[in-house]
Design a protein around this motif. Structure first.
Motif, mmCIF file in Angstrom:
data_model
loop_
_atom_site.group_PDB
_atom_site.id
_atom_site.type_symbol
_atom_site.label_atom_id
_atom_site.label_comp_id
_atom_site.label_asym_id
_atom_site.label_seq_id
_atom_site.Cartn_x
_atom_site.Cartn_y
_atom_site.Cartn_z
ATOM 1 N N GLU A 97 0.829 -1.213 0.000
ATOM 2 C CA GLU A 97 0.000 0.000 0.000
ATOM 3 C C GLU A 97 0.864 1.265 0.000
ATOM 4 O O GLU A 97 0.607 2.202 -0.751
ATOM 5 N N GLN A 98 1.895 1.295 0.836
ATOM 6 C CA GLN A 98 2.770 2.471 0.920
ATOM 7 C C GLN A 98 3.590 2.650 -0.361
ATOM 8 O O GLN A 98 3.784 3.768 -0.833
ATOM 9 N N GLN A 99 4.069 1.552 -0.932
ATOM 10 C CA GLN A 99 4.831 1.651 -2.177
ATOM 11 C C GLN A 99 3.941 2.128 -3.317
ATOM 12 O O GLN A 99 4.355 2.963 -4.127
ATOM 13 N N ALA A 100 2.730 1.615 -3.376
ATOM 14 C CA ALA A 100 1.791 2.039 -4.424
ATOM 15 C C ALA A 100 1.431 3.513 -4.261
ATOM 16 O O ALA A 100 1.322 4.245 -5.262
ATOM 17 N N ALA A 101 1.271 3.969 -3.020
ATOM 18 C CA ALA A 101 0.928 5.372 -2.768
ATOM 19 C C ALA A 101 2.069 6.290 -3.213
ATOM 20 O O ALA A 101 1.829 7.320 -3.853
ATOM 21 N N PHE A 102 3.306 5.918 -2.893
ATOM 22 C CA PHE A 102 4.432 6.746 -3.325
ATOM 23 C C PHE A 102 4.536 6.747 -4.854
ATOM 24 O O PHE A 102 4.732 7.808 -5.467
ATOM 25 N N ALA A 103 4.432 5.588 -5.472
ATOM 26 C CA ALA A 103 4.522 5.500 -6.928
ATOM 27 C C ALA A 103 3.432 6.348 -7.591
ATOM 28 O O ALA A 103 3.692 7.019 -8.595
ATOM 29 N N ALA A 104 2.237 6.353 -7.043
ATOM 30 C CA ALA A 104 1.141 7.159 -7.607
ATOM 31 C C ALA A 104 1.483 8.649 -7.540
ATOM 32 O O ALA A 104 1.235 9.394 -8.500
ATOM 33 N N ARG A 105 2.051 9.100 -6.426
ATOM 34 C CA ARG A 105 2.460 10.502 -6.318
ATOM 35 C C ARG A 105 3.590 10.816 -7.297
ATOM 36 O O ARG A 105 3.603 11.870 -7.921
ATOM 37 N N ALA A 106 4.529 9.881 -7.436
ATOM 38 C CA ALA A 106 5.662 10.112 -8.330
ATOM 39 C C ALA A 106 5.209 10.229 -9.784
ATOM 40 O O ALA A 106 5.607 11.163 -10.486
ATOM 41 N N VAL A 107 4.398 9.300 -10.261
ATOM 42 C CA VAL A 107 3.996 9.331 -11.671
ATOM 43 C C VAL A 107 3.089 10.520 -11.988
ATOM 44 O O VAL A 107 2.998 10.932 -13.143
#
Length: 164
Positions: free
Chosen positions: A91-101
């Motif tokens: 969940e945390q990795q997906a949240a960071f990736a979503a902000r990055a992209v």
């Protein structure tokens, strides 16, 4: 394009030629693409539409030359940024990736293993713009534990072509 007995798609020689030529130059007209790939224009159009419909062709873009743009705009800085998160749940990795992209400065985003959790290729105007990016995406995120940034001095190769 052929369907095997198991229902999976298999690329034939025509598909491979079309995909290779489109990776080289997607600006060709259908007539020119057909001539390069030694097929009729009707076959070419049908095949390319099918490759799009199947999701094998994600999108068609123009690749800009950053060195030429730098001469015109006077600015351009590329950084490779390694990001390690404190909490590494899905969940945390997906949240960071979503902000990055979602950030316009991020040109490429890869979740990686082992090592950093994420590697970003970032392009900004200059170092103050990189600092603003860093504040926006990295410093304000309490889950970002470690960041290492590497700045490009010179681009020796860039390719968006995938092996076929």
């Amino acid at each position: 394009m052929i369907t095997s007995g198991e229902g999976e798609l298999v690329l034939d020689d025509i598909d491979r030629r079309l995909l290779q030529q489109l990776q080289n130059d997607a600006s060709l007209s259908n007539q020119e693409l057909a001539a390069h790939c030694h097929v009729s224009p009707a076959t070419c159009l049908r095949r390319v539409r099918r490759l799009h419909d199947l999701g094998l062709i994600e999108r068609t873009v123009s690749i800009l030359n950053p060195d030429a743009l730098k001469r015109v705009t006077g600015a351009g800085l590329t950084a490779i940024v390694e990001v390690t998160l404190d909490v590494q749940s899905e969940e945390q990795q997906a949240a960071f990736a979503a902000r990055a992209v979602a950030d316009a400065a991020v040109q490429q985003c890869y979740r990686t293993s082992p090592g950093p959790d994420c590697v970003l290729v970032v392009t900004v105007a200059d170092m103050p713009a990189f600092m603003a990016f860093s504040q926006r995406l990295l410093t304000q995120d309490a889950n970002v534990r470690n960041v290492r940034s590497f700045f490009s001095l010179e681009r020796k190769k860039f390719s968006a072509q995938l092996p076929l």
